[in-house]
Design an enzyme around this catalytic site. Structure first.
Site, short mmCIF file in Angstrom:
data_model
loop_
_atom_site.label_atom_id
_atom_site.label_comp_id
_atom_site.label_asym_id
_atom_site.label_seq_id
_atom_site.Cartn_x
_atom_site.Cartn_y
_atom_site.Cartn_z
N ASP A 49 14.83 -8.97 -10.12
CA ASP A 49 14.41 -8.98 -11.51
C ASP A 49 15.11 -10.10 -12.27
O ASP A 49 14.50 -10.80 -13.09
CB ASP A 49 14.71 -7.62 -12.14
N GLU A 121 9.84 -7.68 -6.71
CA GLU A 121 11.15 -8.11 -7.20
C GLU A 121 12.17 -8.11 -6.07
O GLU A 121 13.00 -9.02 -5.96
CB GLU A 121 11.60 -7.20 -8.33
#
Length: 227
Positions: A49, A121
């Site tokens: 992320d 992610e």
């Protein structure tokens, strides 16, 4: 470590071959099937992320040097939100190589927005850990593709746009209804329907009610524009 034929094909789709394939395996391992000897992808998701955010922030600032922070922020949010990560995951058929427990398999886990977004992610982090920032950056820009160029449209407030569309046609404001809330408390998934007073409707999913309403509004806008 030798990877499966499916993971070999997946590496071809993402344009990156792992030197340490165990990182790829971990990135594709959901908590529903994890064990002491098979760690899940949650820690990689956390890192990915941040790597994704840096890549997107960098390219947005590079491509529009005159943009103020207030202009960049919604563009950034549109590119890093879970829905966008899931869209990218679907484009490379990531769901087909996810390692899931039986409970997730039978409930359609390979198609769930939250699982796909998290795994994307985690994949970014795995590439970063395996090859460094440049390969991770290259993969993000390659897979996100023209989404970055078209970010201005994606960054619009879909609920406001839909309401203006309805008002322009003498219709009442759209209504939103939560159809379902699933997942654990720390990672919920809301499914919301947006509905016009003529009965036309569309659904959206997101980790928050607000974002799910935005996703549903965006889906409904796309639907009415194609009718």
């Amino acid at each position: 470590m030798k990877v499966s034929r499916e993971l070999e094909a997946f590496q071809g789709r993402i344009g990156y071959e792992f030197r340490r394939p165990e990182l790829l395996v971990r990135a594709m391992t959901h908590s529903s099937i994890a064990s002491d000897s098979r760690p899940d992808n949650q820690r990689l998701e956390f890192l990915g992320d941040r790597v994704l955010g840096l890549v997107i922030a960098e390219v947005l600032m590079r491509d529009d040097r005159a943009a103020a922070e207030g202009q960049l922020a919604p563009r950034f949010n549109a590119m890093v939100r879970k829905e966008t990560c899931a869209e990218v995951a679907r484009s490379v058929e990531l769901g087909s190589v996810l390692k899931l427990g039986k409970s997730e398999q039978v409930t359609g886990g390979r198609r769930k927005m939250a699982l796909l977004g998290d795994a994307m992610e985690a994949l970014i982090a795995a590439v970063y850990a395996d090859g460094g920032f440049e390969p991770a950056r290259d993969m993000v820009l390659r897979l996100w593709g023209d989404r970055v160029e078209n970010v201005e449209a994606d960054a619009r407030d879909a609920k406001t746009t839909l309401q203006e569309w309805a008002q322009g046609r003498k219709m009442k404001p759209p209504k939103y209804e939560v159809l379902d809330r699933s997942g654990p408390d720390h990672a919920p998934v809301f499914r919301v329907v947006a509905r016009l007073d003529d009965g036309t409707e569309a659904e959206g999913e997101a980790p928050s009610k607000r974002n799910a309403e935005q996703a549903a509004a965006k889906a409904l806008l796309e639907k009415v524009s194609n009718d």
